[in-house]
Design a protein around this motif. Structure first.
Motif, PDB file in Angstrom:
ATOM      1  N   ILE A 111     -29.976   4.940 -56.414  1.00  0.00           N
ATOM      2  CA  ILE A 111     -30.752   5.300 -57.603  1.00  0.00           C
ATOM      3  C   ILE A 111     -30.369   6.679 -58.135  1.00  0.00           C
ATOM      4  O   ILE A 111     -30.126   6.843 -59.334  1.00  0.00           O
ATOM      5  CB  ILE A 111     -32.264   5.232 -57.284  1.00  0.00           C
ATOM      6  N   GLU A 112     -30.304   7.662 -57.256  1.00  0.00           N
ATOM      7  CA  GLU A 112     -30.034   9.027 -57.712  1.00  0.00           C
ATOM      8  C   GLU A 112     -28.619   9.213 -58.244  1.00  0.00           C
ATOM      9  O   GLU A 112     -28.409   9.880 -59.250  1.00  0.00           O
ATOM     10  CB  GLU A 112     -30.282  10.026 -56.588  1.00  0.00           C
ATOM     11  N   LYS A 113     -27.651   8.622 -57.562  1.00  0.00           N
ATOM     12  CA  LYS A 113     -26.257   8.842 -57.952  1.00  0.00           C
ATOM     13  C   LYS A 113     -25.693   7.706 -58.794  1.00  0.00           C
ATOM     14  O   LYS A 113     -24.570   7.791 -59.267  1.00  0.00           O
ATOM     15  CB  LYS A 113     -25.398   9.057 -56.708  1.00  0.00           C
ATOM     16  N   GLY A 136     -30.577  -0.405 -64.829  1.00  0.00           N
ATOM     17  CA  GLY A 136     -29.331  -1.134 -65.069  1.00  0.00           C
ATOM     18  C   GLY A 136     -28.485  -1.295 -63.821  1.00  0.00           C
ATOM     19  O   GLY A 136     -27.289  -1.574 -63.903  1.00  0.00           O
ATOM     20  N   LEU A 137     -29.093  -1.099 -62.660  1.00  0.00           N
ATOM     21  CA  LEU A 137     -28.373  -1.220 -61.387  1.00  0.00           C
ATOM     22  C   LEU A 137     -28.659  -2.608 -60.816  1.00  0.00           C
ATOM     23  O   LEU A 137     -29.512  -2.778 -59.960  1.00  0.00           O
ATOM     24  CB  LEU A 137     -28.831  -0.120 -60.421  1.00  0.00           C
ATOM     25  N   ASN A 138     -27.950  -3.579 -61.313  1.00  0.00           N
ATOM     26  CA  ASN A 138     -28.223  -4.979 -60.974  1.00  0.00           C
ATOM     27  C   ASN A 138     -27.433  -5.434 -59.747  1.00  0.00           C
ATOM     28  O   ASN A 138     -26.550  -6.270 -59.832  1.00  0.00           O
ATOM     29  CB  ASN A 138     -27.924  -5.875 -62.184  1.00  0.00           C
ATOM     30  N   TYR A 139     -27.793  -4.872 -58.605  1.00  0.00           N
ATOM     31  CA  TYR A 139     -27.105  -5.205 -57.365  1.00  0.00           C
ATOM     32  C   TYR A 139     -27.852  -6.234 -56.529  1.00  0.00           C
ATOM     33  O   TYR A 139     -27.321  -6.733 -55.547  1.00  0.00           O
ATOM     34  CB  TYR A 139     -26.892  -3.945 -56.514  1.00  0.00           C
ATOM     35  N   ALA A 140     -29.088  -6.514 -56.893  1.00  0.00           N
ATOM     36  CA  ALA A 140     -29.909  -7.411 -56.077  1.00  0.00           C
ATOM     37  C   ALA A 140     -29.573  -8.872 -56.365  1.00  0.00           C
ATOM     38  O   ALA A 140     -29.269  -9.247 -57.492  1.00  0.00           O
ATOM     39  CB  ALA A 140     -31.390  -7.157 -56.347  1.00  0.00           C
ATOM     40  N   ARG A 141     -29.659  -9.667 -55.300  1.00  0.00           N
ATOM     41  CA  ARG A 141     -29.495 -11.121 -55.416  1.00  0.00           C
ATOM     42  C   ARG A 141     -30.833 -11.758 -55.100  1.00  0.00           C
ATOM     43  O   ARG A 141     -31.532 -11.344 -54.171  1.00  0.00           O
ATOM     44  CB  ARG A 141     -28.461 -11.631 -54.421  1.00  0.00           C
ATOM     45  N   GLU A 142     -31.176 -12.776 -55.864  1.00  0.00           N
ATOM     46  CA  GLU A 142     -32.434 -13.472 -55.609  1.00  0.00           C
ATOM     47  C   GLU A 142     -32.214 -14.526 -54.533  1.00  0.00           C
ATOM     48  O   GLU A 142     -31.302 -15.334 -54.604  1.00  0.00           O
ATOM     49  CB  GLU A 142     -32.940 -14.125 -56.889  1.00  0.00           C
ATOM     50  N   ILE A 192     -24.950  -6.058 -44.404  1.00  0.00           N
ATOM     51  CA  ILE A 192     -26.268  -5.455 -44.242  1.00  0.00           C
ATOM     52  C   ILE A 192     -27.098  -5.992 -45.402  1.00  0.00           C
ATOM     53  O   ILE A 192     -26.648  -6.011 -46.545  1.00  0.00           O
ATOM     54  CB  ILE A 192     -26.212  -3.922 -44.301  1.00  0.00           C
ATOM     55  N   TYR A 193     -28.301  -6.432 -45.082  1.00  0.00           N
ATOM     56  CA  TYR A 193     -29.225  -6.902 -46.103  1.00  0.00           C
ATOM     57  C   TYR A 193     -30.340  -5.884 -46.251  1.00  0.00           C
ATOM     58  O   TYR A 193     -30.951  -5.471 -45.256  1.00  0.00           O
ATOM     59  CB  TYR A 193     -29.843  -8.251 -45.715  1.00  0.00           C
ATOM     60  N   ILE A 194     -30.622  -5.491 -47.481  1.00  0.00           N
ATOM     61  CA  ILE A 194     -31.751  -4.610 -47.763  1.00  0.00           C
ATOM     62  C   ILE A 194     -32.707  -5.383 -48.667  1.00  0.00           C
ATOM     63  O   ILE A 194     -32.409  -5.638 -49.841  1.00  0.00           O
ATOM     64  CB  ILE A 194     -31.307  -3.302 -48.457  1.00  0.00           C
ATOM     65  N   TRP A 195     -33.837  -5.794 -48.096  1.00  0.00           N
ATOM     66  CA  TRP A 195     -34.839  -6.537 -48.855  1.00  0.00           C
ATOM     67  C   TRP A 195     -35.586  -5.571 -49.762  1.00  0.00           C
ATOM     68  O   TRP A 195     -35.897  -4.444 -49.373  1.00  0.00           O
ATOM     69  CB  TRP A 195     -35.807  -7.245 -47.909  1.00  0.00           C
ATOM     70  N   LEU A 196     -35.869  -6.025 -50.975  1.00  0.00           N
ATOM     71  CA  LEU A 196     -36.486  -5.156 -51.975  1.00  0.00           C
ATOM     72  C   LEU A 196     -37.911  -5.584 -52.293  1.00  0.00           C
ATOM     73  O   LEU A 196     -38.181  -6.778 -52.448  1.00  0.00           O
ATOM     74  CB  LEU A 196     -35.665  -5.178 -53.263  1.00  0.00           C
ATOM     75  N   SER A 197     -38.776  -4.599 -52.433  1.00  0.00           N
ATOM     76  CA  SER A 197     -40.120  -4.874 -52.930  1.00  0.00           C
ATOM     77  C   SER A 197     -40.002  -5.177 -54.429  1.00  0.00           C
ATOM     78  O   SER A 197     -38.971  -4.877 -55.053  1.00  0.00           O
ATOM     79  CB  SER A 197     -41.022  -3.652 -52.722  1.00  0.00           C
ATOM     80  N   GLU A 198     -41.048  -5.733 -55.003  1.00  0.00           N
ATOM     81  CA  GLU A 198     -41.018  -6.004 -56.447  1.00  0.00           C
ATOM     82  C   GLU A 198     -40.824  -4.717 -57.235  1.00  0.00           C
ATOM     83  O   GLU A 198     -40.080  -4.687 -58.208  1.00  0.00           O
ATOM     84  CB  GLU A 198     -42.315  -6.697 -56.892  1.00  0.00           C
ATOM     85  N   GLU A 199     -41.500  -3.635 -56.788  1.00  0.00           N
ATOM     86  CA  GLU A 199     -41.377  -2.355 -57.509  1.00  0.00           C
ATOM     87  C   GLU A 199     -39.945  -1.830 -57.467  1.00  0.00           C
ATOM     88  O   GLU A 199     -39.419  -1.368 -58.473  1.00  0.00           O
ATOM     89  CB  GLU A 199     -42.305  -1.289 -56.913  1.00  0.00           C
ATOM     90  N   MET A 200     -39.335  -1.882 -56.286  1.00  0.00           N
ATOM     91  CA  MET A 200     -37.964  -1.378 -56.149  1.00  0.00           C
ATOM     92  C   MET A 200     -36.994  -2.236 -56.950  1.00  0.00           C
ATOM     93  O   MET A 200     -36.095  -1.717 -57.604  1.00  0.00           O
ATOM     94  CB  MET A 200     -37.552  -1.336 -54.679  1.00  0.00           C
ATOM     95  N   SER A 201     -37.185  -3.524 -56.907  1.00  0.00           N
ATOM     96  CA  SER A 201     -36.334  -4.433 -57.669  1.00  0.00           C
ATOM     97  C   SER A 201     -36.424  -4.117 -59.161  1.00  0.00           C
ATOM     98  O   SER A 201     -35.413  -4.027 -59.853  1.00  0.00           O
ATOM     99  CB  SER A 201     -36.752  -5.874 -57.391  1.00  0.00           C
ATOM    100  N   LYS A 202     -37.639  -3.908 -59.643  1.00  0.00           N
ATOM    101  CA  LYS A 202     -37.853  -3.591 -61.066  1.00  0.00           C
ATOM    102  C   LYS A 202     -37.220  -2.249 -61.406  1.00  0.00           C
ATOM    103  O   LYS A 202     -36.584  -2.102 -62.454  1.00  0.00           O
ATOM    104  CB  LYS A 202     -39.349  -3.591 -61.374  1.00  0.00           C
ATOM    105  N   LYS A 203     -37.395  -1.270 -60.523  1.00  0.00           N
ATOM    106  CA  LYS A 203     -36.826   0.057 -60.765  1.00  0.00           C
ATOM    107  C   LYS A 203     -35.304  -0.019 -60.900  1.00  0.00           C
ATOM    108  O   LYS A 203     -34.719   0.572 -61.809  1.00  0.00           O
ATOM    109  CB  LYS A 203     -37.206   1.000 -59.621  1.00  0.00           C
ATOM    110  N   LEU A 204     -34.667  -0.755 -60.006  1.00  0.00           N
ATOM    111  CA  LEU A 204     -33.209  -0.920 -60.080  1.00  0.00           C
ATOM    112  C   LEU A 204     -32.804  -1.613 -61.381  1.00  0.00           C
ATOM    113  O   LEU A 204     -31.847  -1.207 -62.038  1.00  0.00           O
ATOM    114  CB  LEU A 204     -32.697  -1.695 -58.867  1.00  0.00           C
ATOM    115  N   GLU A 205     -33.530  -2.667 -61.736  1.00  0.00           N
ATOM    116  CA  GLU A 205     -33.232  -3.389 -62.985  1.00  0.00           C
ATOM    117  C   GLU A 205     -33.399  -2.485 -64.189  1.00  0.00           C
ATOM    118  O   GLU A 205     -32.565  -2.491 -65.102  1.00  0.00           O
ATOM    119  CB  GLU A 205     -34.141  -4.613 -63.121  1.00  0.00           C
ATOM    120  N   ASP A 206     -34.493  -1.716 -64.227  1.00  0.00           N
ATOM    121  CA  ASP A 206     -34.753  -0.815 -65.356  1.00  0.00           C
ATOM    122  C   ASP A 206     -33.643   0.219 -65.518  1.00  0.00           C
ATOM    123  O   ASP A 206     -33.347   0.658 -66.626  1.00  0.00           O
ATOM    124  CB  ASP A 206     -36.098  -0.105 -65.194  1.00  0.00           C
TER     125      ASP A 206
END
Length: 98
Positions: A78-80, A19-25, A3-17
């Motif tokens: 994000i929450e858990k 420390g949840l570095n699950y996104a692939r560029e 399953i692919y979940i595409w991220l907006s820039e805001e969501m990507s930044k939120k995850l990075e902030d």
């Protein structure tokens, strides 16, 4: 299957902030979360969302999943602060109860 979940820039930044570095560029800066699935989970998702399409030939992914389902996966991550696959399993349980 994935399953692919595409991220907006805001969501990507939120995850990075967080420390949840699950996104692939992929695709020139666009980021997505990729969740690898076993066949039994694929079958469970297709039962839950009959309009979902399993593309076993090109993308090897499940497509046309409801946005609300993908948003629920992100919310749980994000929450858990748990990895995407575990968040997906929780989201399936949540949607089964609806």
């Amino acid at each position: 299957m994935k399953i692919y979940i595409w991220l907006s820039e805001e969501m990507s930044k939120k995850l990075e902030d967080l420390g949840l570095n699950y996104a692939r560029e992929v695709l020139g800066g666009m980021k997505r979360i990729e969740i690898e699935l076993e066949q039994d989970i694929v079958e469970e998702i297709v039962k839950l969302f009959p309009n979902a399409k399993v593309d076993s030939s090109t993308t090897k992914s499940i497509e046309l999943l409801p946005k609300s389902f993908k948003n629920e996966i992100l919310r749980i991550i994000i929450e858990k602060r748990i990895e995407p696959k575990n968040a997906l399993l929780e989201a399936i349980k949540s949607f089964k109860g609806r």
